[in-house]
Every structure is written in C-alpha cells, then in structure tokens.
Enzyme design. Structure first.
Site, PDB file in Angstrom:
ATOM      1  N   LEU A 124      51.895 141.477  68.993  1.00  0.00           N
ATOM      2  CA  LEU A 124      50.742 140.633  68.684  1.00  0.00           C
ATOM      3  C   LEU A 124      50.810 140.240  67.212  1.00  0.00           C
ATOM      4  O   LEU A 124      51.077 141.096  66.354  1.00  0.00           O
ATOM      5  CB  LEU A 124      49.444 141.416  68.953  1.00  0.00           C
ATOM      6  CG  LEU A 124      48.164 140.628  68.699  1.00  0.00           C
ATOM      7  CD1 LEU A 124      47.950 139.606  69.815  1.00  0.00           C
ATOM      8  CD2 LEU A 124      46.964 141.560  68.609  1.00  0.00           C
TER       9      LEU A 124
ATOM     10  N   ARG B  69      37.285 137.641  95.056  1.00  0.00           N
ATOM     11  CA  ARG B  69      38.576 138.169  94.622  1.00  0.00           C
ATOM     12  C   ARG B  69      39.756 137.469  95.302  1.00  0.00           C
ATOM     13  O   ARG B  69      39.930 137.554  96.515  1.00  0.00           O
ATOM     14  CB  ARG B  69      38.641 139.673  94.897  1.00  0.00           C
ATOM     15  CG  ARG B  69      39.877 140.333  94.280  1.00  0.00           C
ATOM     16  CD  ARG B  69      39.876 141.841  94.478  1.00  0.00           C
ATOM     17  NE  ARG B  69      41.017 142.448  93.817  1.00  0.00           N
ATOM     18  CZ  ARG B  69      42.256 142.481  94.341  1.00  0.00           C
ATOM     19  NH1 ARG B  69      42.469 141.959  95.530  1.00  0.00           N
ATOM     20  NH2 ARG B  69      43.248 143.039  93.676  1.00  0.00           N
TER      21      ARG B  69
ATOM     22  N   GLU C  80      55.356 147.789  67.700  1.00  0.00           N
ATOM     23  CA  GLU C  80      54.039 147.828  67.056  1.00  0.00           C
ATOM     24  C   GLU C  80      53.286 149.015  67.619  1.00  0.00           C
ATOM     25  O   GLU C  80      53.757 149.693  68.535  1.00  0.00           O
ATOM     26  CB  GLU C  80      53.261 146.529  67.311  1.00  0.00           C
ATOM     27  CG  GLU C  80      52.966 146.300  68.787  1.00  0.00           C
ATOM     28  CD  GLU C  80      52.174 145.028  69.051  1.00  0.00           C
ATOM     29  OE1 GLU C  80      51.433 144.561  68.170  1.00  0.00           O
ATOM     30  OE2 GLU C  80      52.290 144.504  70.178  1.00  0.00           O
TER      31      GLU C  80
ATOM     32  N   LYS D 295      46.362 138.242  73.234  1.00  0.00           N
ATOM     33  CA  LYS D 295      45.469 139.401  73.046  1.00  0.00           C
ATOM     34  C   LYS D 295      44.639 139.595  74.318  1.00  0.00           C
ATOM     35  O   LYS D 295      43.446 139.292  74.371  1.00  0.00           O
ATOM     36  CB  LYS D 295      44.603 139.211  71.796  1.00  0.00           C
ATOM     37  CG  LYS D 295      44.016 140.548  71.308  1.00  0.00           C
ATOM     38  CD  LYS D 295      43.512 140.424  69.902  1.00  0.00           C
ATOM     39  CE  LYS D 295      42.690 141.618  69.454  1.00  0.00           C
ATOM     40  NZ  LYS D 295      43.416 142.881  69.384  1.00  0.00           N
TER      41      LYS D 295
ATOM     42  N   TYR E  85      40.442 139.067  74.186  1.00  0.00           N
ATOM     43  CA  TYR E  85      39.402 139.600  73.295  1.00  0.00           C
ATOM     44  C   TYR E  85      39.812 139.426  71.846  1.00  0.00           C
ATOM     45  O   TYR E  85      40.954 139.098  71.538  1.00  0.00           O
ATOM     46  CB  TYR E  85      39.113 141.075  73.614  1.00  0.00           C
ATOM     47  CG  TYR E  85      40.180 142.046  73.169  1.00  0.00           C
ATOM     48  CD1 TYR E  85      41.404 142.121  73.834  1.00  0.00           C
ATOM     49  CD2 TYR E  85      39.986 142.885  72.076  1.00  0.00           C
ATOM     50  CE1 TYR E  85      42.387 143.012  73.424  1.00  0.00           C
ATOM     51  CE2 TYR E  85      40.962 143.784  71.657  1.00  0.00           C
ATOM     52  CZ  TYR E  85      42.155 143.836  72.336  1.00  0.00           C
ATOM     53  OH  TYR E  85      43.132 144.710  71.930  1.00  0.00           O
TER      54      TYR E  85
ATOM     55  N   ARG F  21      43.230 132.608  66.746  1.00  0.00           N
ATOM     56  CA  ARG F  21      44.059 133.374  67.698  1.00  0.00           C
ATOM     57  C   ARG F  21      43.402 133.428  69.076  1.00  0.00           C
ATOM     58  O   ARG F  21      44.085 133.373  70.104  1.00  0.00           O
ATOM     59  CB  ARG F  21      44.310 134.787  67.175  1.00  0.00           C
ATOM     60  CG  ARG F  21      45.285 135.573  68.057  1.00  0.00           C
ATOM     61  CD  ARG F  21      45.656 136.914  67.468  1.00  0.00           C
ATOM     62  NE  ARG F  21      44.501 137.782  67.329  1.00  0.00           N
ATOM     63  CZ  ARG F  21      44.518 138.972  66.732  1.00  0.00           C
ATOM     64  NH1 ARG F  21      45.637 139.439  66.215  1.00  0.00           N
ATOM     65  NH2 ARG F  21      43.427 139.687  66.646  1.00  0.00           N
TER      66      ARG F  21
HETATM   67  C1  PLP Z   1      48.736 145.691  70.122  1.00  0.00           C
HETATM   68  C2  PLP Z   1      48.107 145.309  68.818  1.00  0.00           C
HETATM   69  N1  PLP Z   1      48.898 144.928  67.792  1.00  0.00           N
HETATM   70  C3  PLP Z   1      48.378 144.594  66.599  1.00  0.00           C
HETATM   71  C4  PLP Z   1      47.011 144.632  66.368  1.00  0.00           C
HETATM   72  C5  PLP Z   1      46.469 144.248  65.022  1.00  0.00           C
HETATM   73  O1  PLP Z   1      45.837 143.008  65.078  1.00  0.00           O
HETATM   74  P1  PLP Z   1      44.653 142.624  64.071  1.00  0.00           P
HETATM   75  O2  PLP Z   1      45.213 142.808  62.692  1.00  0.00           O
HETATM   76  O3  PLP Z   1      44.349 141.216  64.382  1.00  0.00           O
HETATM   77  O4  PLP Z   1      43.523 143.564  64.364  1.00  0.00           O
HETATM   78  C6  PLP Z   1      46.157 144.997  67.401  1.00  0.00           C
HETATM   79  C7  PLP Z   1      44.699 145.027  67.203  1.00  0.00           C
HETATM   80  O5  PLP Z   1      43.946 145.448  68.024  1.00  0.00           O
HETATM   81  C8  PLP Z   1      46.708 145.338  68.657  1.00  0.00           C
HETATM   82  O6  PLP Z   1      45.940 145.703  69.690  1.00  0.00           O
END
Ligand code: PLP
Length: 286
Positions: free
Chosen positions: A206, A100, A181, A148, A33, A52
């Site tokens: 991420l 499935r 994070e 993501k 997503y 991304r």
């Molecule tokens: C785990 C995680 N890290 C970092 C971010 C920040 O990413 P972005 O700046 O692209 O929203 C997100 C955004 O949803 C996230 O889910």
C-alpha cells in the site's frame, strides 16, 4: 460522553450504529477504508487520504457514497461531535446492500460509515521512546494490496501472531526474503551512511500516506531516500529500522524476530523524522 458515528446520512449513537446484514462489506469484504490521524485538533493529510480513497474506489468500480466535497465536512463533524483532539478518524465505503450474489449488483447505493476515536499522544510518545518489535511472516496476501480494501484477514492473523510473540507489528516477507510491508504500516531502514530505504510503492504494497509525507519530511531535513527493496538480513544489520502509518507516524523498531536492531534503542534519524512530521504534514482544522 456518548460516542457518535456517521452511518449513511445520519449521526447516531455509536452503540446504535448498524449496517444491514447484507451489506457487501460484511459478506464479501467488498469495500475500502481510510484512517486519518487527528493531532492537536487537526485532521492530518486529509487531501492525500481522500485522494487515495478515490483511487481505491476507482480500482473497484465503487461509486463515491457522497459528493467528494461533502466527505471532509462529515469527517470534521464526526471528529467534532466526539471531541477528538488527538486520535483518529476512520471511514469505510462498501459497495452497499444487496441480495447476496458475487457479481456487482445493479443500482446499489454505496454505504458510508465514519467513526472517530481518541488516542493518548503521551502514550504514543512513550512507545516511540522505547521503540517496538516486529516479527516476520511469509507474504500470503492477494496481488492488489495497493488497494486499501477492508479484506484484511491475512493482516489480522499476522498481527495476532506478532501479539502472541510479544511484538507489535508483523512484516510480510516475499519468498526471496525481501520485506514488503507491515500488517498496518510501511517498512523502512536507515543504512550505515544515513540513507533512508523503503520499497517502491508501485506494486505489492500500500502506498502509505505517511510514507509519502515522510518523503517531504526527509527533503526538509536533507535526508536521502532510496526506493528499493531490502531483505530481512539487511534490516537486521541496519543502523535504524522503523515503520510508518497514520496512527504510528515514524515508529522505531528495536527488534526483528527477537534480534536487537543496532544497540536496541530507537535511532536518532527516525526520531527526527517523527518530530518534524507534524510541521510538514497538511493540517485541516477539525
Ligand atoms: C498494509 C498497510 N500498509 C501501509 C499502511 C500505512 O498507510 P498510511 O501511512 O496511509 O496509514 C497501512 C495503514 O493502515 C496498511 O494497512
């Protein structure tokens, strides 16, 4: 005003927007997503988000659901049909619908869903004026959080724990005490010398699009960035702490696990990054 969603080629009333029960996103979290901020009628940093998305799809061998050039048109159309000037646009791509079975099915068409939602910029500004709180939780996610993916159960549980503790974000922390994070954001500190510190994004987190654009903002403001890990203890003793994400931009952190950061008020460097962000970010008219 009825909300409109895009589902696999059709714009439908949000209340009637469904995917099949055997969609692999539903059964296996086999999908990815993106979330883009919509601000003042612009989709913010859309090319970076779509870049991304391409990486996430490639890593999981999921085909593009539409030709890449068409996706911005769909995003704009969903934002327009929902009259969103400030808010977010969400897109999700899954491997599609199939009987499935764990291994990739043959010949399945990926599913694409796009929604948009309004947000109140005044409320966000107010949150930034007072700052938000984080708690820390042990890292318990898989090794590929650089993708993501919609597999977000550890993030759900961590953020629920934060909510129950009266905080707004949870930081995943490695066994050695290094901050990775947030559940939906990247983590930053500002040292006593005014240097921004954030963990390298090559592995283990991420690579946030907001994080990437904040590098541009920092350059414009003449601020130095060090990409290195930092511990919870270093964050607690930092001059400023903040998180970044498309929905929060740079958001000051004023407490970590109940302990105040600095004087318990948002830091001026964080707020200057926040205020300069929109000017520096790429803006696509919605
Ligand atoms: C785990 C995680 N890290 C970092 C971010 C920040 O990413 P972005 O700046 O692209 O929203 C997100 C955004 O949803 C996230 O889910």
């Amino acid at each position: 005003m009825p909300r409109i969603a895009y589902v696999n080629g059709r714009y439908v009333a949000h209340a009637d927007a469904f995917v099949h029960i055997e969609d692999r996103g539903y059964q296996f979290a086999d999908g990815v997503y993106e979330v883009c901020e919509v601000a003042r009628g612009f989709i913010v940093d859309m090319p970076r988000h779509l870049g991304r998305l391409n990486r996430s799809l490639t890593e999981l061998s999921i085909d593009w659901p539409v030709t890449p050039g068409v996706l911005p048109i769909i995003l704009r159309e969903v934002v327009r049909r929902n009259h969103v000037a400030d808010g977010l646009v969400y897109l999700q791509v899954t491997r599609g619908v199939a009987s499935r079975d764990f291994a990739f099915p043959a010949g399945t068409k990926p599913s694409l869903v796009v929604t948009a939602r309004k947000a109140d910029p005044a409320a966000a500004a107010k949150r930034a004026e007072s700052g938000i709180k984080v708690i820390t939780v042990p890292e318990n996610r898989w090794d590929r959080v650089d993708i993501k993916s919609v597999g977000l159960l550890p993030n759900v549980l961590a953020k629920q724990k934060a909510k129950e503790a009266g905080a707004q974000e949870a930081w995943f922390v490695d066994a050695d005490g290094t901050v990775k994070e947030g559940g939906s954001s990247n983590a930053w500190i500002v040292t006593r010398d005014g240097v921004l510190v954030t963990r390298p994004a090559e592995h283990g987190i991420l690579r946030g699009i907001t994080r990437t654009t904040l590098f541009d903002v920092a350059a414009k403001l003449g601020l130095k960035i060090e990409e290195r890990g930092f511990s919870v203890a270093e964050a607690k003793a930092a001059r400023e702490v903040f998180i970044s994400s498309a929905t929060t931009i740079a958001m000051p952190i004023v407490a970590i696990d109940g302990a105040s950061v600095a004087n318990g008020h948002p830091g001026s460097i964080t707020l200057s990054l926040r205020h300069a962000f929109f000017d520096v970010a790429e803006k696509s008219p919605a």
